[in-house]
Design a protein around this motif. Structure first.
Motif, PDB file in Angstrom:
ATOM      1  N   ARG A 108       0.812  -1.217   0.000  1.00 48.95           N
ATOM      2  CA  ARG A 108       0.000   0.000   0.000  1.00 48.95           C
ATOM      3  C   ARG A 108       0.850   1.272   0.000  1.00 48.95           C
ATOM      4  O   ARG A 108       0.358   2.354   0.292  1.00 48.95           O
ATOM      5  N   LEU A 111       0.824   6.649  -3.627  1.00 49.05           N
ATOM      6  CA  LEU A 111      -0.532   7.126  -3.894  1.00 49.05           C
ATOM      7  C   LEU A 111      -0.807   7.056  -5.381  1.00 49.05           C
ATOM      8  O   LEU A 111       0.118   7.075  -6.198  1.00 49.05           O
ATOM      9  N   ARG A 112      -2.071   6.990  -5.731  1.00 45.93           N
ATOM     10  CA  ARG A 112      -2.465   7.049  -7.136  1.00 45.93           C
ATOM     11  C   ARG A 112      -2.146   8.434  -7.673  1.00 45.93           C
ATOM     12  O   ARG A 112      -2.318   9.435  -6.981  1.00 45.93           O
ATOM     13  N   TYR A 117      -7.542  11.486 -11.198  1.00 48.84           N
ATOM     14  CA  TYR A 117      -8.742  11.981 -10.519  1.00 48.84           C
ATOM     15  C   TYR A 117      -9.377  13.164 -11.252  1.00 48.84           C
ATOM     16  O   TYR A 117     -10.554  13.428 -11.117  1.00 48.84           O
ATOM     17  N   HIS A 126     -13.844   5.095 -10.817  1.00 44.56           N
ATOM     18  CA  HIS A 126     -12.538   4.725 -10.294  1.00 44.56           C
ATOM     19  C   HIS A 126     -12.595   3.364  -9.626  1.00 44.56           C
ATOM     20  O   HIS A 126     -13.604   3.004  -9.029  1.00 44.56           O
ATOM     21  N   GLU A 129      -9.724   2.683  -3.969  1.00 49.81           N
ATOM     22  CA  GLU A 129      -8.388   3.153  -3.593  1.00 49.81           C
ATOM     23  C   GLU A 129      -7.714   2.124  -2.699  1.00 49.81           C
ATOM     24  O   GLU A 129      -8.262   1.735  -1.675  1.00 49.81           O
ATOM     25  N   THR A 130      -6.550   1.653  -3.108  1.00 49.52           N
ATOM     26  CA  THR A 130      -5.803   0.669  -2.317  1.00 49.52           C
ATOM     27  C   THR A 130      -4.541   1.253  -1.723  1.00 49.52           C
ATOM     28  O   THR A 130      -4.015   0.721  -0.755  1.00 49.52           O
ATOM     29  N   ARG A 131      -4.031   2.322  -2.278  1.00 51.12           N
ATOM     30  CA  ARG A 131      -2.788   2.917  -1.791  1.00 51.12           C
ATOM     31  C   ARG A 131      -3.091   3.927  -0.686  1.00 51.12           C
ATOM     32  O   ARG A 131      -4.007   4.736  -0.808  1.00 51.12           O
ATOM     33  N   THR A 132      -2.310   3.848   0.390  1.00 48.85           N
ATOM     34  CA  THR A 132      -2.520   4.764   1.523  1.00 48.85           C
ATOM     35  C   THR A 132      -1.252   5.530   1.873  1.00 48.85           C
ATOM     36  O   THR A 132      -1.171   6.125   2.929  1.00 48.85           O
TER      37      THR A 132
END
Length: 171
Positions: A108, A111-112, A117, A126, A129-132
């Motif tokens: 993770r 970020l995207r 966006y 979309h 969201e998996t990236r934190t």
């Protein structure tokens, strides 16, 4: 799920004893005895790394590996035992073109990209969201004097929920 390699079973040692037997300090000069221990650490299938469930950052910093792939397998095993996935990050090469540093990250991390966006002509929704922007990582480098990979930096704190033990097989 077995969160330790077969080292404790094979040598008749408990996981804590096998870990202490096979850990090398990053500050020590590697001699023939240490290289013998590293050979014990890095077997063919990459599973003989001792007990990984209760390892702290200091314990991980003491690990040495025969190759970059063995370090990745160790971090992958550590991730599964603690409930997170891993992926390979950036690397550095020396003037000969050999890899001398590699980072392994939480799955993770990052970020995207923001441009995805702000698109006005988007036809689909979309994906979730998996990236934190998780900062957890393990960085290893090649010690050219002893030809072993040593851990340079470890961050074990995550900014997201970890996967429950019953779901780890899905990573």
């Amino acid at each position: 799920m077995e969160c330790y390699g077969g080292m404790g079973k094979a040598n008749g040692l408990s996981p804590d004893e096998s870990e202490n037997e096979l850990c090398l300090s990053n500050n020590d000069v590697v001699d023939e005895n240490d290289l013998r221990k590293v050979e014990l650490l890095s077997d063919e299938d990459g599973r003989e790394y001792g007990y990984v469930t209760g390892l702290t950052a200091e314990g991980i910093m003491k690990k040495v590996f025969r190759s970059e792939e063995h370090a990745y397998e160790f971090y992958g095993r550590l991730g599964k035992c603690n409930g997170f996935g891993v992926h390979k990050g950036d690397y550095a090469k020396d003037e000969d073109g050999s890899v001398v540093r590699r980072r392994f990250l939480c799955n993770r991390a990052g970020l995207r990209d923001g441009k995805h966006y702000n698109r006005l002509d988007r036809k689909r929704c979309h994906r979730p969201e998996t990236r934190t922007n998780c900062q957890a990582l393990m960085s290893v480098y090649l010690d050219k004097g002893s030809s072993v990979w040593k851990v340079r930096k470890v961050i074990l704190e995550h900014n997201h929920e970890l996967i429950p033990t019953g779901m780890v097989h899905m990573i």
